[in-house]
Every structure is written in C-alpha cells, then in structure tokens.
Write a protein that holds these residues in place. Structure first.
Motif, short mmCIF file in Angstrom:
data_model
loop_
_atom_site.label_atom_id
_atom_site.label_comp_id
_atom_site.label_asym_id
_atom_site.label_seq_id
_atom_site.Cartn_x
_atom_site.Cartn_y
_atom_site.Cartn_z
N SER A 15 0.82 -1.21 0.00
CA SER A 15 0.00 0.00 0.00
C SER A 15 0.86 1.26 0.00
O SER A 15 0.41 2.31 -0.44
CB SER A 15 -0.95 0.02 1.19
OG SER A 15 -0.26 -0.28 2.36
N LEU A 16 2.10 1.16 0.49
CA LEU A 16 2.95 2.34 0.52
C LEU A 16 3.33 2.79 -0.88
O LEU A 16 3.20 3.96 -1.24
CB LEU A 16 4.22 2.03 1.33
CG LEU A 16 5.23 3.15 1.43
CD1 LEU A 16 4.61 4.32 2.18
CD2 LEU A 16 6.48 2.69 2.16
N LEU A 17 3.78 1.84 -1.70
CA LEU A 17 4.25 2.22 -3.03
C LEU A 17 3.13 2.75 -3.92
O LEU A 17 3.28 3.81 -4.53
CB LEU A 17 4.96 1.03 -3.68
CG LEU A 17 6.25 0.63 -2.95
CD1 LEU A 17 6.87 -0.59 -3.56
CD2 LEU A 17 7.24 1.79 -2.96
N PRO A 18 2.01 2.05 -4.03
CA PRO A 18 0.93 2.65 -4.81
C PRO A 18 0.55 4.03 -4.29
O PRO A 18 0.27 4.94 -5.06
CB PRO A 18 -0.23 1.66 -4.65
CG PRO A 18 0.41 0.38 -4.34
CD PRO A 18 1.63 0.70 -3.55
N GLY A 19 0.56 4.20 -2.98
CA GLY A 19 0.19 5.49 -2.41
C GLY A 19 1.12 6.59 -2.86
O GLY A 19 0.68 7.67 -3.29
N LEU A 20 2.42 6.32 -2.78
CA LEU A 20 3.38 7.35 -3.18
C LEU A 20 3.25 7.68 -4.65
O LEU A 20 3.36 8.83 -5.06
CB LEU A 20 4.80 6.88 -2.87
CG LEU A 20 5.14 6.83 -1.39
CD1 LEU A 20 6.50 6.22 -1.16
CD2 LEU A 20 5.09 8.23 -0.78
N VAL A 21 2.99 6.64 -5.46
CA VAL A 21 2.85 6.90 -6.89
C VAL A 21 1.59 7.71 -7.16
O VAL A 21 1.59 8.64 -7.97
CB VAL A 21 2.79 5.56 -7.67
CG1 VAL A 21 2.43 5.82 -9.11
CG2 VAL A 21 4.11 4.84 -7.57
N ILE A 22 0.53 7.38 -6.47
CA ILE A 22 -0.76 8.06 -6.70
C ILE A 22 -0.66 9.55 -6.42
O ILE A 22 -1.31 10.36 -7.09
CB ILE A 22 -1.87 7.41 -5.86
CG1 ILE A 22 -2.20 6.04 -6.41
CG2 ILE A 22 -3.13 8.25 -5.87
CD1 ILE A 22 -3.20 5.28 -5.58
N PHE A 23 0.18 9.92 -5.47
CA PHE A 23 0.33 11.35 -5.17
C PHE A 23 0.71 12.14 -6.40
O PHE A 23 0.30 13.29 -6.56
CB PHE A 23 1.43 11.56 -4.12
CG PHE A 23 0.94 11.50 -2.73
CD1 PHE A 23 1.51 10.63 -1.83
CD2 PHE A 23 -0.09 12.31 -2.31
CE1 PHE A 23 1.05 10.57 -0.53
CE2 PHE A 23 -0.55 12.26 -1.02
CZ PHE A 23 0.03 11.38 -0.14
N PHE A 24 1.50 11.52 -7.27
CA PHE A 24 2.00 12.29 -8.40
C PHE A 24 1.14 12.15 -9.64
O PHE A 24 1.46 12.72 -10.67
CB PHE A 24 3.44 11.85 -8.70
CG PHE A 24 4.39 12.24 -7.63
CD1 PHE A 24 4.82 11.31 -6.68
CD2 PHE A 24 4.83 13.54 -7.51
CE1 PHE A 24 5.68 11.68 -5.67
CE2 PHE A 24 5.69 13.92 -6.51
CZ PHE A 24 6.12 12.99 -5.58
N LEU A 25 0.05 11.38 -9.56
CA LEU A 25 -0.81 11.24 -10.72
C LEU A 25 -1.67 12.48 -10.88
O LEU A 25 -2.18 13.00 -9.90
CB LEU A 25 -1.72 10.02 -10.56
CG LEU A 25 -1.07 8.65 -10.66
CD1 LEU A 25 -2.10 7.59 -10.39
CD2 LEU A 25 -0.46 8.45 -12.02
#
Lengths: 533, 482, 499
Positions: free
Chosen positions: C15-25
């Motif tokens: 959940s951490l990695l998708p979360g960090l990526v989603i911030f920049f979408l």
C-alpha cells in the motif's frame, strides 16, 4: 400426534452459532402440533383474505419469519438457538402488528417493541447467568440446575412479557386489535405460548423445589386471571376482549406452573395439565380470532352471519368450560393439581378458579354480544375460505378426545361430580350475563368510566407527558448554559492571544534598554553560578 | 580510495575551495551560478572523502602548512566536526541549487560571493582547534551573515540587519574578551592544551561567563532572541535557511566545544540555569510562533524554540543528551532549511507570506507545502524523523537521570510545534476561494525544499550509523547512566 | 533477505508504493489510479493470506531494522497481529471500492487516495509491530496520514474538526511517547511477549512507577480508542467523507487504539501482572463508563453519522472491557469484538454514506420511508443495527455472549448489567432509525430525486455494505467453524494465557 409422549430425537449442529441442537421431546411434540396446525390453517385463510391487498407480500414475508421463529424455538434444544428463534419471532411479529400502517397499528407496534426489547434484555441476562450456573448451553442441563433467585426472576419476567403477565401485558390488547385478523389468530393462539414454553424449558421444574416462587407465580397467575376478566368485560371491541381473555387464561396456566414449582414430585402431574391447557387454549383462541374475522366479512349476509355466530359458540363454550369440552378437561385438571398442593390455602385457590370460570363465561358472553353488534371493520377485506375455520372448530370439539393424554384426563372428568363442577360456573356466568344485558337494555345505564385497551399504559403515558417537557426544558437550559460558557471562554482566549500577548511583545520591542540589562544580568548570574560550585 | 582520502588534505580543501569559489564568483559574476554549483559539489566530495578517512583512521589534527600549535593553525577533525561539516555541506548544496533559481541578476552577483564566503567561514569554524581561531571564524561568519541579511534591500531588512550587526559584534567582542582572559589566566589558546590547564578559578568563571553570554547572544537564547525573528524573516529565503539552519548552530557548536574540551567540572546550578533559559525559550518561542501572522516569522520563532531544546542538554548532563542535541542540530538544520525554502517558494509565487491567505496559494504549490509538512514532522519530533530520534534520546536521558521536568518541557515544546506546524498545513486543505495572480516557481526550487525535508525524515532511519560516527575521537561527557 | 523477512515488508509496501505513486498522478488519470488502488488492495490481501497460512504452519515472520543502538524496529506476525492485519486488508479492499464509487467527480482524488493508502500502511504497521517503539512509530504515522483525510473536504467545519482531532491525538501521542521512553529506561527490551515482559524482572519491584507508566500508555492509546473523556474528536471527525469515516471508525484509527491497549495489557504487562498491579479494574470501570455514556449521547444525535460515531465510542469500549477483565472467556469476547465491531460498523457507515451520496440525507429525521427507495442499503443497515443491539445470530451477539460469560467467570456480575443496559440503549437509538426507514411514509426532500438507474445506487456503493452485512451474519452464524474470527480469538487467548 399419536402414541405416548415419545423419547427425544435430536440433531446436533456444532458448527452453527455456538453449537446448536434441535430436536423434539415430549413437550415439544405437543407445542409443535398445535403451533404448526394453527399457522398452516391461518395461512390458508389469509391467502384469500388478503388476495386483493397490494402489500400482501410484506404480510407473508413477516408471517413466514414469525412462523420460522415460532417453530424454531419449539425445536430448540439448547439455550442459544431458543433465544435466537425467540428473537426472530418477536421482532418479525412487529411487522405483522403494524401491517395496516394506521396510527393505531403504529402505536401498538411501538409499545410491543419497547416490551420486546425489554424482554430480550432481561432474557439475555437471565440466560447468560443460567447457562453459566448450569455449565453448558443444553436445555437438559438447565433443567437440572438450581438457579439463583435473580436468574429465576429474570426468566420469569422475560418470558412473562410474551405470556401476558401483569403488569407487562399492556401490549396485548393493542396488538391484537391492530393486527390484521389472521395475524391476531396466530399471535394470540400460537405466539403467546412461546412465553410459556420458555418457562417450561428454562426453569428447573421437576428438579428443584422453589416454594417462594411457587407462591409468587400462583398469586400472579390468579391476579392476571381475575384482572383479565374484569377489564375485558369493559371493553368494546371483540378482539380486545379476546386479548384480555388470553391474559386471563395465561394467568391460569401460570398458576399451573406455579403449582409445579412448589415441589418436584408434583411436576409430573402438572405437566400434562399445562400441556392440555395450552393446546386447548391455542385452538380455542385461534378459532375465536378467526371467527371474528369470518364474522366481519359476512356482515351483509344474514343467514351466513347467524351460522358464523352459532359456530362461534363452540369455542366460546369450550373456553368457558362447558362439560365435555376441552376447557372443562383443562380446568378440571388444574383444579386437581391445585388440590394436590401441600399448602393450607389451596382451597382458596380452588375457589378463585371457580370464580374465574364464572368470569370467563361472562367475558365470552360479552364477546359474543360485541361480535353480533359490530359492523364491518374492513369494508374492502377479502373473504377468507371457511374451511380452515371449520377445521379448527372440529379440532376444538373433538381434539381433546382423540389425544391419548387428553383422553385419559378427559375420562377422569366424566364423573357426575366432575360434570357438575364444570357446569355450574358456566351456568352462573350465563345467568349473570343475561341479567346484565337485560339491565343495560332496559335502563340504558352506562358505566361511569371506561378502561381503554392497554389499561396501565394510559397511566404510564400520563406520567410521561408530565415528565417529558420538564426533562426537555432541563436539557435545553443545560445546553444553553454550556454554549454560553464555552463562547465566553473562547472570547477570553482570543483576546489574550490578540491583545495581552501583544503588550508583552511591545515590551520586547523596546529592547535595547531591556536587552542591555538582560545581557548584564545574565552575565552576572553566569559568573555567580559558576562561582558557587 | 582510502589512499586518496589519506593523501589529500581534504580539511583544508573545505576552507579553501569555497573561498576560491567566492573570489571566482566575484570576478566572473556571469558564470557565478555554475561556479557556485561546482564549488558545492566539490565541497561535497571533500566531505565524503574526509568521512571515509575519519571512519577508517579515527580523528586527527592537521597542522596547516606544517606549522604546529601554538604558533600555527591546526585543524581538528573528529566526529563532532564531521557531523557539523556534513550538515553544512548538504544544506549548502540544497541552498545553492535553490538560489540558482531564486535571485534576480543584480542581487545574484552580490549573493554568490557572500554565500560562498559564509560557507568557507562556517567550515573554518567547525575545523578550528583553538579558541582564538574560533573567534576569527565566528566574526567572519557573523559579518557574512549580516551582509546576506541586508541583501533584500527593504527597510525592514536593513533595520534587521543593522540590529543583527550590533548584536553580532557585541557577542563576538564579549567572546573575545573571554578568550583574552583565558589566555591571560592559563597561557594558551589551544583547546587540547587548555584541557589540561584550566581550573575552576575566578578568572575562569569570568572568562567563561563572558564567552557564554556572547555566544548565547549569537545563538539567540532567551532572553537574547529578540534580533532573530526580524532578521530571519526579512532575509531572502535561502539566506534565512542558512541563518536558521547553520549560522545559529555555529555559536552553539563553539559552546559545545568549550564545554566538552575545556570546562573542568560539572556546574550543576549553572547548567540548571541554562536549562531554565532553554525551557523559557521553548515556551516563549512556541507561543510567539502560534501568534505569528507571517509564515517566515513563524518559522523564525520555531528556530528560537529549537535552540531552547539544545540548551536543555546542559542540565541533562549525560552523554545520551548530547547525542540527542547533536542529532537535533543535524535534523533541525535540514528541516528548518526545508521550511524556509518552502516559505521562499510561497513568497516567490504569491508575493507575500501571510498565513491567513495561504489557502489561495496552497493549491498551486503542493510540493512546497508537502516539503513544509514533511519538515514539520521532524520539527514536531514525530516518528520517523531525525527530530524524533533527538527527542527520544533527550527524553530518555531526562527520565533515566530522574529529571522528569525536562522531559515535560520537551513534550510541551513538541505540542507547541505541532500546533503551529498544523496551523500552516491546515491551509493546504482548504478550498481556494479566488484565483490569485501568481508566478510559476521553478521546479528546482521546489525539489530542493522537498529533498531537504525528506532528508530530515530519513535521518530518523539511519540513526545508528550517525550516532556511531558522532563520537569518533571524542566521547561525549556525562555521568554514567544509572 | 528470505521470505520470512520479506513478507511483512512486502505487505507494507503493497500500500505504501501505490500510495506514493498516486500522489503524483494528475487528477484526470482515473483508470491508472483505480488500477493502482485495486492492485494494491488485492495484492495486500493475497500476501496476508499467504502469511496467515504460514503462521498456521508455524512459520516465524520477522523483519528487523536498527533504529537506535539499543532499539530495533521489528515487524512480526503472530496470531493477534494476523487478526488485525486480515481485518484491515479485507476492509481496505471493500473501502477502496466504495471510495472509488463515492468520490466520483470529486476534486483532489489523487491526494485522497495517496493518503488513503498511506493510512492503511500505517494501520498494517501498527498491526505487525513487534515492539513498543515500532508500534509508536506507526501509531504516530497513522495520526499524520489520517489528518489529511479528515480535512479533505476543505470546509471550515472540516478544518476545525481536523484541528480538534490533532489536539487530541498529538497530545495522546506525547503521553504515549513519554510512557514508552520511560519503559525503555527500565527494561532492556520492549518486544511484545505473550504474558508480558515485565513479570520477574527487577523493575517489577517498583509498582508505583509501573502504574504511572500504565496510566500514561492507556491515556495515549485511549485517545484513539475513544475512551471517555478522550473521545471528543470522534464525533467531530464525522465531517470527513463517508469512506474515511468508515475506515477510520471501523478499522484504522479506533481499532489501532484498542489494539494498542490489547498489546499493552497482554504483551507488555501481562494480564496477571497487570491484575496484581491493580490497574485492570480501573480500566474496566472506565470502559464501562464509556459504554454507557456514549450510548446515552447517541440517543440525542439527529445527524446520522454523529449517532454512529457515538455508537462507535461505545462499542469499542467493549473491546477494552473484555481485555481488562481477567479471564480467558472475557479476553475472547474482547478480541473477537475487534473483528465483529469492525464489520458491523463499517456496514453501517457504508449505508450512511450511500444515503448521503445518493439522496443527500444526513439526518435521522429525514430518513422516513427511505427503505422503499433504497431497500438493499437499508437492509444492510438493518443487519448492522441488529448486530449492534446484539440479536442472535449476528456477530454482535457472539461478542456480547462471551463478554457476559466472561464477566460471570471473573465474578464481576455488574458488567452483565452494563451489557444489558447498553443493549437496551443501542436498541433505543438504532431501532427508531430502522423503523422510520421501513415503516414510515416518506416525507423528505429526497423524494424529488429521480432514480434513473436499475440499481438503487452505483454498484460500487452497493457492493461493500452488502458484503459486510453478509459477513456480519456469517461470522455470527458460523462462529464455531474452524477459521472464524471466534476461533482465531480462542487461539490468541490460549497463547496469551499460556499452557
């Protein structure tokens, strides 16, 4: 329903809930029979009765749920599944009571719900502690365990709500009147016995002597019996009268249970009597309720109406206790076990029973009068088939004689003394009723007061209407004061932050003088402190 | 690699390279940005090599030009100085990258030389091994800092810079007076020598009091903090970052050095006095930060509060507390610079930094606000961040030595910090009411701020290595923990 | 790094990695964001299932990292952490689906889902924490990641709610920190051990200190666990969007606090040591007071979500109550209620969100007759409500049964009274809602909203409440089956109380 009271047959489902056991034992057989028959017959009737009703799907949904609950609790052999089905039945019955959705129905439902919730809560506590003392969830275990007074009290009151024990009976008159006709039949005939079954299952009857509780139950039962009769006579709606009659009859059964609590050896005598009484009452009451419905749908056709009224006489007389009827057998049985009670005042009980029998007859007379004079209640009501009601009548008449236990008990009453004991209360009652009717017609005397259905409820409602506004006003004042106080505090805080701190800051700004002084002070302090060490 | 690290005198490089860079930037202002970036990278390389050398071979003293003490200048490289130098290098790099985009041409030509000069003097300060050298470096640092503060040119900036100048001079002169007294009393200025000679005499008390007061003035300890908020708030953003992150720490570093090397005994009343001042700084700084209406003023008061934390290490008097203080210096340098850079972005974009109007700007600068928030995590001392490690160490020291009241102060301070950080961060989530004319912020500036903030948080995860390297060559003093 | 070290980290990373990526979408990349969200949720579920199987077969999962020279960050999977992690993963998947449907066309979705994922990471970290310092780390991280979710809407009310939330949680975190640091000065290790790590050590001979530390820890944890009087933030936080309320109040924040209390009482102090110290009885009192007070407050709320909030405050204290009573049966009741309350409450919040989103209904007084318009939603609500009241065979009944029996076993019969009173109060504030919805004639403004769809609302909003309501029924009905939450609770209790 043949043969002796058979041995238990059961099925275990350990993976369900916390371990469920379902089965049929002797008592269960009897209850299962009259419950199932009643539900089925009424369902057949209701199908046509509600044929033109757009929302009948809702009715039948709740009907089936309540029925499942009712049948389930009879089949339950462990405490939790009993509680489960009891809850299912109680909550689903609400849907039946409020089906009509008018004000009366909603009010009746609301009162019912309050009492159901109260009952569930008390039962939860009682069953919890009861099973804890018993060391297991099985009902057979419970039957063998001596329980504390608290547990017994909780169980008695909890189940008593369903059984119409005073003073928690107030939902019955309202509910029976508000529910659709077929629903009243099953509610008053079958569901009411669930409370009784609860007592039979959970109380350690036949194992432990509970003489104090015995006295309590007998007294409560007699009180209910008398109260039901007295208040019922003053009602002016046939189904309300039937409700009070149920209260009265259940009071008699309560007395029977009370007798059985006095001494364990009395129990084998009491149980058959109670079972007979329950079966008799179920069928008779069911027939009466169904008869009311049939009667209201034939208001326009005179001959049919007369037929119906005649048919109604059968359960009326049975309930009143006419000799050769099931009621007589039941009442005789009751009298016999009361006589067997090893207390000095059992004669008083017997006398009261006779009085109640008189009263029941008067009550039934009132009932018949009301049915005859009341108009149609629901003009658009469908017409139910006659068959179910006719079958019920047949069972009322003949059932007791076709049942081995009943047959045995019944034969015992067929002595001359027995027939006389059964006959004289009925005749006295009829005489009293006739006199009253004649008086009322001639002199147009009206009673100075009326007791509305749900008697004690009105007292409670009056109290609530006094306390309610007072309570609300108190709450409002408290809330206002809290709001004011909080606002004052917030203003003070903001003022400090905005202004007072500003003054401190100002002092800061004139710093050169202050700064120099601070500088020198700190220097001196540092020197001194270093010197101290 | 070790051989290379051993042969070149990287410590001297650390001073010489920025000086050369400053001169070059002054001479060729058009190429200043590239020159500055190059210098920054070179300094970083030097630091890395120095670190390799120290971790492999231990602390050392380097006599510059082979002229040893007491005549020549010796540079001292041990764990403590290494940590300070690394902090300077990382923050310096970030500020350099940031400033490349921040300043307009005319200011820029004055900024670069001064900035590199400041860097050089800071490095010199951290490498000095005698107290006179420390004075020189301190004075240079102060002058550079004052000039940088005045760079903005506005009336506020000039007033603040003038005040800063007076304070700075007063502070360093007082310190010099102390140095003179020490020299008169014990005959040397070299710290290693003095360590053996200093005794608890009235001369020493007077000298140390003077030095302490002077340094406290420069470190903006309560009640000497009054010059800091205007100065740090009116300076340009990268300058504020340097001031709050690095320059303030320089004078505290000197105090630490003196305390470790020279001061002979445990002066418990004195240290408790320092603790009281520190606690007052925490409370006062926190309160004022909450009241601040401008963002940079808020951050400046936050610095005052964190400086108060540092002084709490004195009464705690155990090695763990000093480790915590040093860790706090490190992470605060990173986090505070990040905050100032983020504030600079907001100023650049909107032209003002009023906190109440932040909601209209916040939507446009998510990365800067994220940088502020992440840096705030370290300032608040929430895990996982460098600030948390520092807080943990200091609270542990307080509880272990039974002085729970300092633990309460620390916790209270972090509550204040949470209040003012979230006061700002809360605006990031409000609806923007009206579109506001704004200028686009160059990506490098936003990334610089964010990178520093993330570094502050990452500091929380690499604590064992940093703690191990802090005490190379000189274990922190303090009572054995019961 | 082998599988047993990697798995806990992978679960965090899912959940951490998708979360960090989603911030920049960017806001408009809906497909990628949805895909990332669901991918993360499903992956986490699969990984948790693998870990569960491993734990059942006796595999030791542990991941360590040095935080300070004398302290490690430890992630470990034991039975209790597995219970909480599974609950979180399952409910996260459902809430993600719900949130995607709920926030259709809302602003700032990338930011929302970014913090959403971080929030779950923190929750899972809390669950798998192997010692107090790791727990503290993820606990504070939870505070930081849930704040943006609460203030997501950006209104003034939301900002004030967020401020109130922070005041409580940061203060609680500070108390917790002091407690943990203090403990670390007294003991060599802070690692959780069944039966606690205190008994038998020399520090155990300083009961006064340990009692003060216990009070600090419980105060710090009690803020999130909404013990009265630290519960004030919870009703105000209802201003957040429904998926946030659902997740926060069923899984993440509130359960983290309760979970922490379980850990402190069982794996730090040890239940017997704590009982000897005399700290369990005050905790029982506080829990009982919370149960009753919150239920009474719930009666007077007209806003649906606020009523559910006070109900949460009340129900979570059941967990604390069960934990603090000394006795295995009560412990089973408390621990199993972690799962049961989570399921029931999330179903209720999903339904409340449906009503708000589809028909703009926020108050109980507007709910007359709404069941005709949204029968499935109200059906799920009814199941949840009856579960809360404690009607068999639903989940809530099982918990209440065990708690009541446990109370009798621990010879604290007055608790049965508290349970019964609470049931009655629950009925008093839930049954009117159910009744109004099903049996009253509709009169609100929502009648004007025309339903254009086949289903009563978007399928993404309908599926989660139905699924959770079904689960509420299933975990109650099939409570005695091998893999039910009840069995897990029994397993955990057996480990805690030792042979």
């Amino acid at each position: 329903m043949n043969g002796e009271l058979a041995s238990t047959l059961s099925v275990d489902l350990p993976w369900l809930l916390l371990g469920v056991r379902l089965g049929v034992d002797a008592t269960g057989q009897v209850f299962l029979f009259f419950t199932a028959v009643l539900w089925v017959l009424v369902a057949v009737y209701a199908r046509q009765y509600l044929a033109k009703d757009a929302r009948r799907g809702h009715f039948f949904a709740f009907y089936l749920l309540t029925m499942s609950g009712n049948l389930g609790l009879i089949l339950a052999q462990d405490a939790l599944s009993f509680y489960l089905f009891y809850a299912l039945m109680s909550f689903s019955a609400y849907g039946l009571i409020v089906y009509e959705r008018d004000r009366q129905a909603l009010r009746a439902g609301r009162i019912y719900l309050y009492l159901v919730v109260l009952g569930e809560a008390l039962l939860f506590a009682g069953i919890l502690e009861g099973t804890w003392n018993a060391g297991g969830l099985g009902l057979d275990r419970l039957a063998d365990t001596e329980q504390s007074n608290r547990v017994i009290g909780l169980l008695i009151v909890g189940f008593g709500i369903k059984a119409g024990a005073l003073p928690l009976h107030v939902w019955m008159p309202l509910a029976y009147r508000a529910a659709p006709a077929p629903a009243s039949a099953v509610l008053g005939g079958a569901m009411i016995n669930a409370g009784l079954l609860g007592w039979l299952r959970f109380l350690p009857l036949g194992q432990v002597a509970m003489p104090e509780w015995s006295v309590v139950l007998i007294a409560a039962g007699l009180a209910a019996a008398v109260y039901g009769v007295l208040v019922g006579v003053l009602q002016d709606e046939p189904r309300t009268v039937l409700a009070y009659s149920s209260i009265s009859q259940m009071g008699l059964m309560t007395t029977g249970v009370g007798v059985g609590m006095a001494a364990p050896e009395l129990w084998p005598l009491c149980l058959p009597v109670i079972l007979i009484f329950a079966a008799h009452h179920a069928f008779a009451k069911g027939a009466l309720f169904l008869g009311v419905s049939v009667a209201t749908t034939t208001a326009n056709r005179a001959t049919e109406r007369r037929l119906v009224l005649t048919g109604l006489l059968i359960p009326v007389l049975a309930l009143a206790g006419l000799p050769f009827g099931s009621g007589a057998v039941a009442k005789a049985g009751l009298k016999s076990i009361v006589a067997a009670l090893p207390v000095s005042w059992s004669d008083w009980i017997a006398a009261s029973l006779s009085l109640v029998a008189v009263g029941t007859t008067v009550l039934m007379a009132r009932f018949l009068y009301l049915v005859r004079t009341q108009g149609l209640r629901r003009p658009e009501a469908g017409e139910g088939p006659w068959m179910p009601w006719a079958i019920l009548l047949v069972i009322v008449v003949a059932g007791i004689w076709l049942w081995p236990t009943g047959l045995k008990a019944g034969l015992r009453t067929l002595s001359a003394a027995g027939i006389w004991h059964a006959f004289w209360p009925v005749s006295v009652g009829v005489i009293v009723a006739c006199v009253a009717w004649a008086l009322a017609r001639k002199s147009k005397i009206r009673l100075p007061f009326r007791i509305p259905a749900g008697d004690l409820l009105c007292v409670a409602a009056r109290l609530a209407s006094w306390i309610g506004p007072f309570w609300r006003a108190l709450g409002n004042r408290y809330r206002q004061r809290a709001v004011v106080r909080r606002r004052a505090w917030r203003e003070r805080r903001d003022r400090f932050i905005a202004q007072d701190a500003d003054r401190l800051l100002e002092r800061e700004l004139r710093r050169w003088g202050m700064g120099g002084i601070a500088f020198l002070t700190v220097f001196m302090l540092a020197f001194l402190l270093l010197a101290i060490e | 690699m070790e051989a290379l690290a051993a042969t070149v005198s990287w410590d001297a490089c650390l001073i010489v390279l920025p000086l050369l860079g400053a001169i070059a930037c002054f001479a060729w202002p058009n190429a200043a940005k590239k020159l500055a970036l190059g210098t920054a990278l070179a300094v970083l390389v030097s630091i890395a090599s120095l670190t390799i050398r120290v971790t492999a071979a231990g602390a050392f003293r380097h006599a510059v030009g082979a002229w040893g003490a007491p005549l020549g200048i010796e540079l001292l490289v041990d764990g403590l100085s290494l940590v300070m130098l690394s902090a300077t290098a990382i923050v310096g790099l970030a500020i350099t990258i940031y400033s490349a985009g921040y300043f307009k041409a005319d200011v820029s030509s004055r900024f670069w030389p001064l900035w590199l000069f400041l860097w050089a003097s800071l490095n010199a300060l951290f490498l000095s091994s005698d107290i006179f050298n420390l004075y020189v470096a301190l004075e240079l640092t102060g002058l550079a800092a004052v000039t940088l503060t005045a760079l903005a040119g506005s009336a506020d900036a000039l007033t603040a810079a003038a005040r800063y100048l007076l304070v700075s001079l007063l502070g360093s002169l007082t310190y010099l007076l102390g140095v003179a007294l020490v020299y008169h009393g014990f005959g040397s200025v070299d710290m290693a020598v003095l360590a053996g000679r200093v005794e608890s005499t009235p001369v020493f008390w007077a000298a140390f009091s003077l030095m302490f007061v002077g340094l406290a003035l420069k470190t903006a300890l309560f009640p000497f903090h009054f010059w800091l908020p205007p100065a740090h708030a009116s300076a340009p953003a990268p300058v504020s970052a340097a001031l709050s992150g690095l320059v303030i720490k320089a004078s505290f570093y000197i105090l630490m050095r003196l305390w470790f090397e020279i001061v002979p005994a445990d002066y418990s009343t004195f240290t408790n006095f320092l603790g009281v001042l520190g606690a007052a700084a925490v409370v006062w700084g926190g309160l004022q930060a909450l009241r601040a209406k401008r963002l940079k003023l808020l951050i400046a008061y936050s610095t005052i509060m964190q400086v108060g934390y540092l002084f709490l290490a004195f009464p705690l008097a155990v090695a763990a507390a000093w480790r915590g203080a040093l860790y706090l210096i490190l992470s605060h340098a990173l986090a505070k610079s990040a905050m100032f850079l983020a504030a600079g972005n907001i100023l650049y974009c909107a032209g003002h930094d009023r906190i109440e109007s932040l909601d209209r700007i916040a939507q446009r600068l998510p990365m800067s606000l994220a940088a502020f928030a992440v840096a705030g995590v370290s300032i608040m001392g929430l895990p996982p961040s460098g600030g948390f490690i520092a807080k943990w160490l200091m609270v542990e020291a307080a509880l272990k030595s039974g002085q729970w009241w300092w633990a309460v102060t620390l916790v209270l301070g972090s509550l204040f910090a949470a209040a003012y950080v979230f006061k700002v961060v809360g605006y990031a989530f409000t609806q923007a009411e009206a579109p506001h004319t704004s200028i686009d912020v160059p990506a490098a500036m936003e990334w610089a701020a964010l990178a520093l903030a993330v570094a502050a948080v990452l500091m929380g995860l690499i604590a064992p290595w940093i703690l191990a390297s802090m005490e190379i060559g000189r274990a922190f003093p303090g009572a054995a923990i019961p | 790094m082998n599988a047993s070290t990697a798995l806990p980290l992978l679960i965090l990373a899912s959940s951490l990695l998708p979360g960090l990526v989603i911030f920049f979408l960017p806001e408009s990349s809906i497909r990628i964001r949805t895909a990332l969200n669901l991918f993360g949720a499903v992956t986490k579920l699969v990984l948790v299932a693998v870990m569960a199987r491993g734990v059942l077969h006796g595999v030791d999962y542990e991941a360590r990292m040095r935080l300070l020279p004398d302290l490690d960050l430890v992630l470990r999977a034991d039975a209790l952490s597995l219970l909480f992690v599974s609950l979180s993963s399952v409910l996260w998947l459902l809430t993600t689906v719900y949130a995607i449907g709920y926030l259709e066309n809302s602003p700032h979705r990338s930011r929302f889902f970014g913090f959403f994922s971080l929030c779950v990471t923190a929750t899972v970290g809390v669950a798998m924490a192997g010692n107090l310092i790791t727990f503290l780390l993820f606990y504070e991280l939870l505070t930081l990641t849930t704040y943006p979710l609460i203030v997501h809407r950006g209104t003034e009310v939301a900002r004030l709610a967020g401020r109130s939330y922070l005041r409580y949680t940061i203060a609680g975190g500070a108390l917790l920190l002091v407690g943990v640091v203090w403990l670390s000065t007294l003991f060599d290790t802070l690692e959780f051990a069944p039966g606690g790590f205190m008994a038998g050590t020399e520090a155990a001979s300083r009961p006064g200190t340990l009692i003060v530390i216990f009070a600090l820890l419980i105060a710090g944890l009690g803020v999130k666990a909404a013990l009265v009087p630290l519960h004030g933030w919870l009703p105000k936080a209802m201003v957040a969007p429904a998926p946030v309320s659902a997740l926060l109040h069923a899984v993440a924040v509130v359960k983290a606090g309760a979970f922490g209390i379980v850990r402190v009482v069982y794996d730090v102090y040890g239940i017997e040591f704590a009982a000897n110290l005399g700290v369990t009885q005050p905790l029982v009192m506080v829990a009982a007071a919370t149960i009753l007070y919150a239920s009474v407050r719930a009666l007077f709320q007209d806003d649906l979500k606020r009523r559910l909030a006070y109900s949460t405050v009340s129900q979570v204290s059941y967990i604390t109550l069960g934990i603090a009573m000394v006795g295995p049966i009560a412990t089973i009741g408390g621990i199993v209620h972690i799962v049961h309350q989570g399921l029931m409450k999330i179903a209720l919040f999903f339904c409340a969100g449906n009503l708000a989103e589809t028909l703009d209904i926020h108050k109980v007084s507007d709910m007359d007759g709404v069941a005709h318009r949204m029968p499935w939603t109200m059906g799920a609500f009814t199941v949840g409500a009856f579960g809360m009241i404690g009607v068999p065979p639903l989940a809530g009944f099982i918990s209440k049964w065990y708690l009541g029996t446990g109370a009798l076993a621990a010879e604290q019969g007055w608790i049965v009274l508290v349970l019964v009173a609470s049931s009655v109060l629950n009925a008093a504030y839930f049954l009117p809602i159910v009744h109004a919805a099903w049996f009253k004639t509709p009169k609100g403004k929502w009648q004007d909203k025309r339903d254009r769809q086949r289903l009563e609302t978007r399928w993404m909003l309908l599926l989660p409440p139905m699924a959770t309501a079904l689960l509420v029924l299933a975990v109650g009905l099939l409570a005695n089956m091998p893999l039910s939450p009840l069995e897990w609770a029994r397993l955990i209790t057996m480990t805690e109380y030792g042979p």
